[in-house]
Write a protein that holds these residues in place. Sequence first.
Motif, PDB file in Angstrom:
ATOM      1  N   SER A   2       0.839  -1.201   0.000  1.00  0.00           N
ATOM      2  CA  SER A   2       0.000   0.000   0.000  1.00  0.00           C
ATOM      3  C   SER A   2       0.874   1.252   0.000  1.00  0.00           C
ATOM      4  O   SER A   2       2.065   1.207   0.359  1.00  0.00           O
ATOM      5  N   ARG A   3       0.278   2.334  -0.396  1.00  0.00           N
ATOM      6  CA  ARG A   3       0.996   3.611  -0.417  1.00  0.00           C
ATOM      7  C   ARG A   3       1.469   3.979   0.986  1.00  0.00           C
ATOM      8  O   ARG A   3       2.579   4.467   1.173  1.00  0.00           O
ATOM      9  N   ARG A   4       0.613   3.750   1.947  1.00  0.00           N
ATOM     10  CA  ARG A   4       0.955   4.092   3.335  1.00  0.00           C
ATOM     11  C   ARG A   4       2.158   3.268   3.813  1.00  0.00           C
ATOM     12  O   ARG A   4       3.075   3.790   4.457  1.00  0.00           O
ATOM     13  N   THR A   5       2.173   1.987   3.500  1.00  0.00           N
ATOM     14  CA  THR A   5       3.301   1.126   3.874  1.00  0.00           C
ATOM     15  C   THR A   5       4.570   1.573   3.175  1.00  0.00           C
ATOM     16  O   THR A   5       5.635   1.657   3.791  1.00  0.00           O
ATOM     17  N   PHE A   6       4.457   1.863   1.878  1.00  0.00           N
ATOM     18  CA  PHE A   6       5.620   2.357   1.130  1.00  0.00           C
ATOM     19  C   PHE A   6       6.175   3.621   1.769  1.00  0.00           C
ATOM     20  O   PHE A   6       7.386   3.738   1.975  1.00  0.00           O
ATOM     21  N   THR A   7       5.310   4.564   2.086  1.00  0.00           N
ATOM     22  CA  THR A   7       5.737   5.838   2.677  1.00  0.00           C
ATOM     23  C   THR A   7       6.457   5.603   4.001  1.00  0.00           C
ATOM     24  O   THR A   7       7.511   6.184   4.262  1.00  0.00           O
ATOM     25  N   ARG A   8       5.889   4.754   4.837  1.00  0.00           N
ATOM     26  CA  ARG A   8       6.484   4.482   6.140  1.00  0.00           C
ATOM     27  C   ARG A   8       7.845   3.797   5.990  1.00  0.00           C
ATOM     28  O   ARG A   8       8.834   4.210   6.616  1.00  0.00           O
ATOM     29  N   LEU A   9       7.932   2.783   5.144  1.00  0.00           N
ATOM     30  CA  LEU A   9       9.193   2.073   4.950  1.00  0.00           C
ATOM     31  C   LEU A   9      10.248   2.950   4.278  1.00  0.00           C
ATOM     32  O   LEU A   9      11.431   2.874   4.607  1.00  0.00           O
ATOM     33  N   PHE A  10       9.829   3.763   3.333  1.00  0.00           N
ATOM     34  CA  PHE A  10      10.770   4.651   2.652  1.00  0.00           C
ATOM     35  C   PHE A  10      11.407   5.598   3.656  1.00  0.00           C
ATOM     36  O   PHE A  10      12.626   5.798   3.657  1.00  0.00           O
ATOM     37  N   LYS A  11      10.587   6.169   4.527  1.00  0.00           N
ATOM     38  CA  LYS A  11      11.103   7.100   5.528  1.00  0.00           C
ATOM     39  C   LYS A  11      12.038   6.392   6.504  1.00  0.00           C
ATOM     40  O   LYS A  11      13.068   6.940   6.900  1.00  0.00           O
ATOM     41  N   GLN A  12      11.722   5.161   6.885  1.00  0.00           N
ATOM     42  CA  GLN A  12      12.597   4.400   7.775  1.00  0.00           C
ATOM     43  C   GLN A  12      13.962   4.144   7.132  1.00  0.00           C
ATOM     44  O   GLN A  12      14.995   4.234   7.788  1.00  0.00           O
ATOM     45  N   GLU A  13      13.954   3.819   5.865  1.00  0.00           N
ATOM     46  CA  GLU A  13      15.189   3.448   5.175  1.00  0.00           C
ATOM     47  C   GLU A  13      16.052   4.646   4.776  1.00  0.00           C
ATOM     48  O   GLU A  13      17.267   4.544   4.735  1.00  0.00           O
ATOM     49  N   THR A  14      15.423   5.762   4.450  1.00  0.00           N
ATOM     50  CA  THR A  14      16.178   6.899   3.916  1.00  0.00           C
ATOM     51  C   THR A  14      16.272   8.086   4.866  1.00  0.00           C
ATOM     52  O   THR A  14      17.006   9.031   4.590  1.00  0.00           O
ATOM     53  N   ALA A  15      15.497   8.059   5.944  1.00  0.00           N
ATOM     54  CA  ALA A  15      15.453   9.156   6.920  1.00  0.00           C
ATOM     55  C   ALA A  15      14.893  10.448   6.317  1.00  0.00           C
ATOM     56  O   ALA A  15      15.155  11.538   6.814  1.00  0.00           O
ATOM     57  N   CYS A  16      14.174  10.335   5.221  1.00  0.00           N
ATOM     58  CA  CYS A  16      13.483  11.493   4.659  1.00  0.00           C
ATOM     59  C   CYS A  16      12.273  10.998   3.868  1.00  0.00           C
ATOM     60  O   CYS A  16      12.187   9.834   3.507  1.00  0.00           O
ATOM     61  N   SER A  17      11.365  11.922   3.602  1.00  0.00           N
ATOM     62  CA  SER A  17      10.178  11.549   2.834  1.00  0.00           C
ATOM     63  C   SER A  17      10.559  11.363   1.362  1.00  0.00           C
ATOM     64  O   SER A  17      11.629  11.799   0.918  1.00  0.00           O
ATOM     65  N   PHE A  18       9.658  10.734   0.611  1.00  0.00           N
ATOM     66  CA  PHE A  18       9.922  10.549  -0.813  1.00  0.00           C
ATOM     67  C   PHE A  18      10.058  11.894  -1.514  1.00  0.00           C
ATOM     68  O   PHE A  18      10.922  12.071  -2.373  1.00  0.00           O
ATOM     69  N   VAL A  19       9.223  12.868  -1.137  1.00  0.00           N
ATOM     70  CA  VAL A  19       9.289  14.200  -1.748  1.00  0.00           C
ATOM     71  C   VAL A  19      10.650  14.841  -1.477  1.00  0.00           C
ATOM     72  O   VAL A  19      11.281  15.390  -2.390  1.00  0.00           O
TER      73      VAL A  19
END
Length: 74
Positions: A2-19
């Motif tokens: 889901s988009r929400r899961t992607f957003t949460r995992l992306f932030k955990q891995e990169t320490a920043c939002s996708f934007v």
Amino acid sequence: MSRRTFTRLFKQETACSFVEWRQKACLMSALPQLAEGHSVTSIALNLGYENPASFTSMFKRLLGAAPTDYRVQR
């Protein structure tokens, strides 16, 4: 995923939002192009911005100077 899961995992891995990550990636791509003398308009459009003004706004917000100022100063 889901988009929400992607957003949460992306932030955990990169320490920043996708934007934020995308903006930083655009800057890393734009800086060498500016150094080579490419126009702000062509860089902005190639990076997917709708117009040079939106690219310039992001650039100023993150680096504190307009893209044209950066090219002239450095």
